[in-house]
Design a protein around this motif. Structure first.
Motif, PDB file in Angstrom:
ATOM      1  N   GLY A   2       0.789  -1.228   0.000  1.00  0.00           N
ATOM      2  CA  GLY A   2       0.000   0.000   0.000  1.00  0.00           C
ATOM      3  C   GLY A   2       0.813   1.266   0.000  1.00  0.00           C
ATOM      4  N   ARG A   3       2.113   1.149  -0.189  1.00  0.00           N
ATOM      5  CA  ARG A   3       2.974   2.331  -0.235  1.00  0.00           C
ATOM      6  C   ARG A   3       3.437   2.531  -1.672  1.00  0.00           C
ATOM      7  NH1 ARG A   3       5.183  -0.527   4.588  1.00  0.00           N
ATOM      8  NH2 ARG A   3       4.481   0.610   6.431  1.00  0.00           N
ATOM      9  N   LEU A   4       3.068   3.657  -2.266  1.00  0.00           N
ATOM     10  CA  LEU A   4       3.412   3.923  -3.656  1.00  0.00           C
ATOM     11  C   LEU A   4       4.925   3.878  -3.828  1.00  0.00           C
ATOM     12  CD1 LEU A   4       2.432   4.760  -6.512  1.00  0.00           C
ATOM     13  CD2 LEU A   4       2.776   7.130  -5.779  1.00  0.00           C
ATOM     14  N   SER A   5       5.416   2.920  -4.603  1.00  0.00           N
ATOM     15  CA  SER A   5       6.860   2.709  -4.753  1.00  0.00           C
ATOM     16  C   SER A   5       7.191   2.395  -6.200  1.00  0.00           C
ATOM     17  CB  SER A   5       7.329   1.555  -3.852  1.00  0.00           C
ATOM     18  OG  SER A   5       6.966   1.800  -2.504  1.00  0.00           O
ATOM     19  N   ARG A   6       8.307   2.930  -6.686  1.00  0.00           N
ATOM     20  CA  ARG A   6       8.712   2.739  -8.066  1.00  0.00           C
ATOM     21  C   ARG A   6      10.227   2.592  -8.162  1.00  0.00           C
ATOM     22  NH1 ARG A   6       4.090   2.038  -8.144  1.00  0.00           N
ATOM     23  NH2 ARG A   6       2.463   2.940  -9.470  1.00  0.00           N
ATOM     24  N   VAL A   7      10.672   1.908  -9.219  1.00  0.00           N
ATOM     25  CA  VAL A   7      12.095   1.782  -9.530  1.00  0.00           C
ATOM     26  C   VAL A   7      12.426   2.757 -10.645  1.00  0.00           C
ATOM     27  CG1 VAL A   7      13.923   0.263 -10.368  1.00  0.00           C
ATOM     28  CG2 VAL A   7      12.149  -0.642  -8.847  1.00  0.00           C
ATOM     29  N   TYR A  38      18.622  -9.821 -14.899  1.00  0.00           N
ATOM     30  CA  TYR A  38      17.555  -8.841 -14.647  1.00  0.00           C
ATOM     31  C   TYR A  38      17.165  -8.147 -15.951  1.00  0.00           C
ATOM     32  CZ  TYR A  38      15.398  -4.512 -12.846  1.00  0.00           C
ATOM     33  OH  TYR A  38      14.559  -3.460 -12.594  1.00  0.00           O
ATOM     34  N   GLU A  39      15.868  -8.185 -16.281  1.00  0.00           N
ATOM     35  CA  GLU A  39      15.364  -7.554 -17.503  1.00  0.00           C
ATOM     36  C   GLU A  39      14.070  -6.811 -17.198  1.00  0.00           C
ATOM     37  OE1 GLU A  39      14.865 -10.753 -20.298  1.00  0.00           O
ATOM     38  OE2 GLU A  39      16.848 -10.414 -21.164  1.00  0.00           O
ATOM     39  N   ARG A  40      14.014  -5.549 -17.627  1.00  0.00           N
ATOM     40  CA  ARG A  40      12.794  -4.754 -17.437  1.00  0.00           C
ATOM     41  C   ARG A  40      12.622  -3.782 -18.595  1.00  0.00           C
ATOM     42  NH1 ARG A  40       9.584  -5.920 -12.591  1.00  0.00           N
ATOM     43  NH2 ARG A  40      10.864  -7.531 -11.632  1.00  0.00           N
ATOM     44  N   SER A  41      11.382  -3.321 -18.745  1.00  0.00           N
ATOM     45  CA  SER A  41      11.075  -2.290 -19.747  1.00  0.00           C
ATOM     46  C   SER A  41      11.229  -0.914 -19.128  1.00  0.00           C
ATOM     47  CB  SER A  41       9.634  -2.431 -20.248  1.00  0.00           C
ATOM     48  OG  SER A  41       9.487  -3.575 -21.038  1.00  0.00           O
ATOM     49  N   TRP A  42      11.654   0.030 -19.958  1.00  0.00           N
ATOM     50  CA  TRP A  42      11.552   1.432 -19.560  1.00  0.00           C
ATOM     51  C   TRP A  42      10.080   1.789 -19.376  1.00  0.00           C
ATOM     52  CZ3 TRP A  42      14.934   4.186 -17.342  1.00  0.00           C
ATOM     53  CH2 TRP A  42      16.266   4.261 -17.742  1.00  0.00           C
ATOM     54  N   ASN A  43       9.826   2.905 -18.767  1.00  0.00           N
ATOM     55  CA  ASN A  43       8.457   3.341 -18.489  1.00  0.00           C
ATOM     56  C   ASN A  43       7.592   3.318 -19.741  1.00  0.00           C
ATOM     57  OD1 ASN A  43      10.640   5.707 -17.939  1.00  0.00           O
ATOM     58  ND2 ASN A  43       9.267   6.333 -19.570  1.00  0.00           N
ATOM     59  N   LEU A  44       6.583   2.469 -19.735  1.00  0.00           N
ATOM     60  CA  LEU A  44       5.673   2.349 -20.860  1.00  0.00           C
ATOM     61  C   LEU A  44       4.618   3.437 -20.778  1.00  0.00           C
ATOM     62  CD1 LEU A  44       5.092  -1.510 -20.905  1.00  0.00           C
ATOM     63  CD2 LEU A  44       6.738  -0.193 -22.219  1.00  0.00           C
ATOM     64  N   GLU A  45       4.100   3.810 -21.943  1.00  0.00           N
ATOM     65  CA  GLU A  45       3.032   4.794 -21.971  1.00  0.00           C
ATOM     66  C   GLU A  45       1.718   4.125 -21.621  1.00  0.00           C
ATOM     67  OE1 GLU A  45       3.102   6.676 -25.742  1.00  0.00           O
ATOM     68  OE2 GLU A  45       4.883   7.826 -25.294  1.00  0.00           O
ATOM     69  N   VAL A  68      10.748   0.344 -15.176  1.00  0.00           N
ATOM     70  CA  VAL A  68      11.759   1.240 -14.620  1.00  0.00           C
ATOM     71  C   VAL A  68      11.534   2.627 -15.200  1.00  0.00           C
ATOM     72  CG1 VAL A  68      14.231   1.752 -14.449  1.00  0.00           C
ATOM     73  CG2 VAL A  68      13.436  -0.628 -14.333  1.00  0.00           C
ATOM     74  N   GLY A  69      11.437   3.624 -14.335  1.00  0.00           N
ATOM     75  CA  GLY A  69      11.226   4.995 -14.784  1.00  0.00           C
ATOM     76  C   GLY A  69      12.541   5.726 -14.979  1.00  0.00           C
ATOM     77  N   CYS A  70      12.479   6.800 -15.726  1.00  0.00           N
ATOM     78  CA  CYS A  70      13.671   7.614 -15.958  1.00  0.00           C
ATOM     79  C   CYS A  70      13.482   8.983 -15.298  1.00  0.00           C
ATOM     80  CB  CYS A  70      13.939   7.776 -17.453  1.00  0.00           C
ATOM     81  SG  CYS A  70      12.712   8.780 -18.332  1.00  0.00           S
ATOM     82  N   ILE A  71      14.475   9.832 -15.399  1.00  0.00           N
ATOM     83  CA  ILE A  71      14.429  11.146 -14.775  1.00  0.00           C
ATOM     84  C   ILE A  71      13.243  11.961 -15.277  1.00  0.00           C
ATOM     85  CG2 ILE A  71      16.028  12.089 -16.498  1.00  0.00           C
ATOM     86  CD1 ILE A  71      15.813  13.147 -12.798  1.00  0.00           C
ATOM     87  N   HIS A  72      12.870  11.775 -16.548  1.00  0.00           N
ATOM     88  CA  HIS A  72      11.834  12.616 -17.148  1.00  0.00           C
ATOM     89  C   HIS A  72      10.432  12.243 -16.678  1.00  0.00           C
ATOM     90  CE1 HIS A  72      15.145  13.980 -19.508  1.00  0.00           C
ATOM     91  NE2 HIS A  72      15.296  12.814 -20.090  1.00  0.00           N
ATOM     92  N   VAL A 115      11.553   4.697  -3.216  1.00  0.00           N
ATOM     93  CA  VAL A 115      12.115   4.725  -4.554  1.00  0.00           C
ATOM     94  C   VAL A 115      13.319   3.792  -4.606  1.00  0.00           C
ATOM     95  CG1 VAL A 115      13.629   6.713  -4.093  1.00  0.00           C
ATOM     96  CG2 VAL A 115      12.927   6.209  -6.435  1.00  0.00           C
ATOM     97  N   GLY A 116      13.388   2.993  -5.661  1.00  0.00           N
ATOM     98  CA  GLY A 116      14.563   2.169  -5.921  1.00  0.00           C
ATOM     99  C   GLY A 116      15.344   2.790  -7.064  1.00  0.00           C
ATOM    100  N   VAL A 117      16.639   2.992  -6.883  1.00  0.00           N
ATOM    101  CA  VAL A 117      17.453   3.693  -7.869  1.00  0.00           C
ATOM    102  C   VAL A 117      18.561   2.782  -8.376  1.00  0.00           C
ATOM    103  CG1 VAL A 117      18.906   5.692  -8.352  1.00  0.00           C
ATOM    104  CG2 VAL A 117      16.982   5.902  -6.760  1.00  0.00           C
TER     105      VAL A 117
END
Length: 635
Positions: free
Chosen positions: A471-476, A502-509, A524-528, A538-540
């Motif tokens: 329940g805690r909003l968290s993102r990588v 480890y394989e992940r997509s960049w932030n999808l639309e 995985v999100g980016c700076i933008h 936040v995981g960095v």
């Protein structure tokens, strides 16, 4: 702003005698507006041949008003065509026409995004706004801000005319995802000249000689009562927007200065400094809402779309029809605005402002354009969050342009730390770790913030997913060191980031902004997509653009992805001015990770691709916390 103004008869004559394009260009020049691209000029030549057929075959009076390329105030948008006049009952009407040259074969519905459709544009298949949404949004803006339309009143009728579009492909345009817009905005396609003519005739039986359009153009801008009520209702009772301590002080000072500027016509600028988590955006939104309540025309401005999208979404709540996105706009919207067009502009993330607005290659300086356009402007800034080679936002730059434009400058600071568990010690420690600013006094006790280094990116991601499930909003998030190959297409099967297994997509639309979209915890999100926003945890992932070598931090802009525009031009600068390039690369890369590592309110989890940096980071974390990298996963 009227670029081309005429009557029905005058427009038909200009088209028939091949004068229309020349007259539109002249109108742009007379108003000091950039003309636009060659493709836009060709679109005028093409589309108005079809408009000619519609108007010539209709019985609307010859003296009905016509406006082409009407520039909507406070935006970079222009209405293709407006037709004005009166119906038999004497009601004033204006028809807002969005013209498109699309063809049905290349158009496809995008069901998971609000008002977005895919079609052939600029030599490729691209996502763009649905034509009915465009016409509807222009109408919404004019109804919300144009005082003449509100008081006369003038009935606005948005329509879309796709003169090349095959009717057999209509289902893509009328997909159920667009129903809220197509229900309100009639859609006319190829071969439907008679139907469109009949619609125009139903609204305009008496000409006005363009008087309605002239009155719309000359009208003061005032927020409508319905807009004021709607946005105030969204804010009230929302604890996320409650102001505390220095936030309240800055808010009251902004209101005071805005009122003074209204009384004495003196241009004023308020500069608000604030580090990560001091509530800059919350204060900005509160100022926006209160100024609107005071009948002042105001907008929230940011260069980065992520905070605009997220806060617009949070304010909208469950609204489907009433939209407020014209209150949230990009920093390049004020290139051609006359001085003091608006009562107030609130510029968030001012450190991200650019010189060029890139609006038809036009614009001088976004800071100057904002100060010029508004009687009163507020700039929220953190100079240590410059993360792009083109970022020019600084206090010195704001003060320089304020002086040139005769604006009085006031400065205030936000000091209450709401992010990073309220720990200013963590911010100080992090700046020392990243070699941005040395600690004045060594830390003597643990920092009250959950900061950990993980042995692998998979362990880090598992921990963030566990926090999110709890329940805690968290993102990588990660440094932009991996290419984004999907060309803006939401393909969850395409893995952009690979680190061992480890394989992940960049932030999808997605339909929601990435930061708060339900499925984005898998990505995985980016700076933008994260700057200006916050999460609980936040995981960095620190990429190879930051390493630890021979006892020192080393930045490497060449390790950034080729798609990353934030360091575009660095190679040329390295050849011409190597010392300046090295200093700028250090600033951008370190600021990027400082920004990413301060997105969490309760904790920051870290993984470094460089082994030596991983060990360095682990040793530095040990200085301030006795915790380890073990996270209880939910059963």
């Amino acid at each position: 702003m009227l670029v081309y103004e005429n009557t029905k008869a005058g427009l038909l004559d200009d088209v028939l005698n091949d004068r229309l394009v020349a007259e539109i260009k002249k109108g742009h020049a007379d108003q000091g507006l950039a003309v636009g691209s060659d493709s836009e000029v060709r679109s005028w030549e093409n589309s108005f041949q079809y408009v000619y057929k519609v108007l010539a075959s209709s019985d609307i009076p010859d003296d009905a008003g016509i406006a082409v390329e009407f520039k909507i105030p406070l935006t970079s948008r222009r209405v293709d065509l407006i037709i004005s006049g009166y119906d038999e009952a004497g009601n004033a009407n204006a028809i807002i026409v969005e013209l498109k040259q699309w063809e049905g074969e290349s158009t496809q519905a995008v069901a998971h995004k609000d008002g977005i459709i895919e079609t052939y544009l600029g030599n490729d298949i691209r996502e763009t706004t649905h034509p009915c949404y465009q016409a509807w949004s222009y109408t919404q803006f004019l109804e919300d801000f144009n005082q003449y339309i509100q008081e006369t009143p003038v009935d606005l009728h948005p329509i879309a005319y796709l003169h090349n579009y095959e009717p057999e492909a209509r289902e893509e345009l009328e997909h159920e995802a667009y129903q809220q817009y197509t229900d309100e905005v009639p859609l006319f396609l190829r071969g439907e000249v008679a139907q469109l003519s009949a619609f125009l005739e139903s609204k305009i039986q008496v000409g006005d000689g363009g008087e309605i359009l002239q009155n719309i153009d000359a009208s003061p801008l005032t927020p409508s009562k319905s807009l004021q009520d709607a946005i105030l209702e969204m804010l009230e009772g929302n604890n996320e927007f409650t102001l505390i301590d220095s936030q309240k002080v800055v808010y009251e000072k902004a209101l005071e200065l805005a009122a003074q500027s209204q009384q004495d016509d003196q241009k004023r600028v308020l500069i608000v400094e604030g580090g990560p988590g001091t509530g800059k955006t919350v204060v900005a939104i509160n100022i926006l809402v209160e100024l609107l309540q005071q009948d002042l025309t105001a907008q929230y401005v940011s260069k980065n779309s992520a905070p605009r999208d997220v806060y617009e979404q949070k304010l909208r709540g469950d609204m489907l029809v009433k939209d407020i996105n014209h209150l949230f706009t990009g920093a390049g919207s004020y290139v051609d605005e006359e001085p003091n067009t608006l009562d107030a502009l609130i510029a968030d993330e001012a450190h991200r402002l650019n010189e060029k607005s890139n609006f038809f290659g036009h614009g001088e300086n976004q800071i100057m354009e904002i100060i010029n356009a508004a009687q009163f402007s507020v700039f929220f800034i953190d100079e240590t969050q410059r993360v792009h080679i083109k970022d020019i936002g600084s206090i010195d730059e704001i003060e320089k342009h304020a002086a040139e434009l005769g604006a009085e400058v006031t400065k205030r600071s936000l000091t209450s730390q709401l992010r990073c568990a309220g720990s200013e010690d963590y911010i100080d420690w992090l700046e020392d770790v990243l070699d941005i600013r040395e600690l004045a006094v060594p830390m003597e006790e643990d920092v009250k913030y959950d900061v950990r280094v993980f042995d692998s990116p998979q362990e880090l991601h598992d921990a963030i997913e566990a926090r999110n499930e709890d329940g805690r909003l968290s993102r990588v998030v990660a440094g932009y060191c991996w290419d984004w190959e999907k060309e803006s297409k939401p393909d969850a099967e395409s893995m952009d980031i690979t680190i061992g297994d480890y394989e992940r997509s960049w932030n999808l639309e997605a339909n929601d902004p990435w930061a708060i979209a339900e499925g984005s915890v898998d990505q995985v999100g980016c700076i933008h997509t994260s700057q200006g926003l916050e999460f609980d945890y936040v995981g960095v992932i620190i990429g190879d653009d930051l390493r630890y070598e021979d006892g020192e931090l080393v930045t490497d802009h060449e390790a950034r992805a080729s798609a990353d525009r934030s360091v575009h031009g660095m190679k040329k600068m390295t050849k011409e001015r190597p010392d300046d390039a090295r200093e700028l690369a250090d600033e951008i890369i370190k600021n990027t990770y400082r920004t990413l590592m301060t997105r969490g309110m309760k904790g920051c989890y870290i993984y470094c691709c460089d082994d030596d940096l991983q060990e360095y980071m682990r040793s530095r974390v040990a200085e301030i916390t006795s915790g380890d990298a073990t996270v209880e996963l939910p059963q």
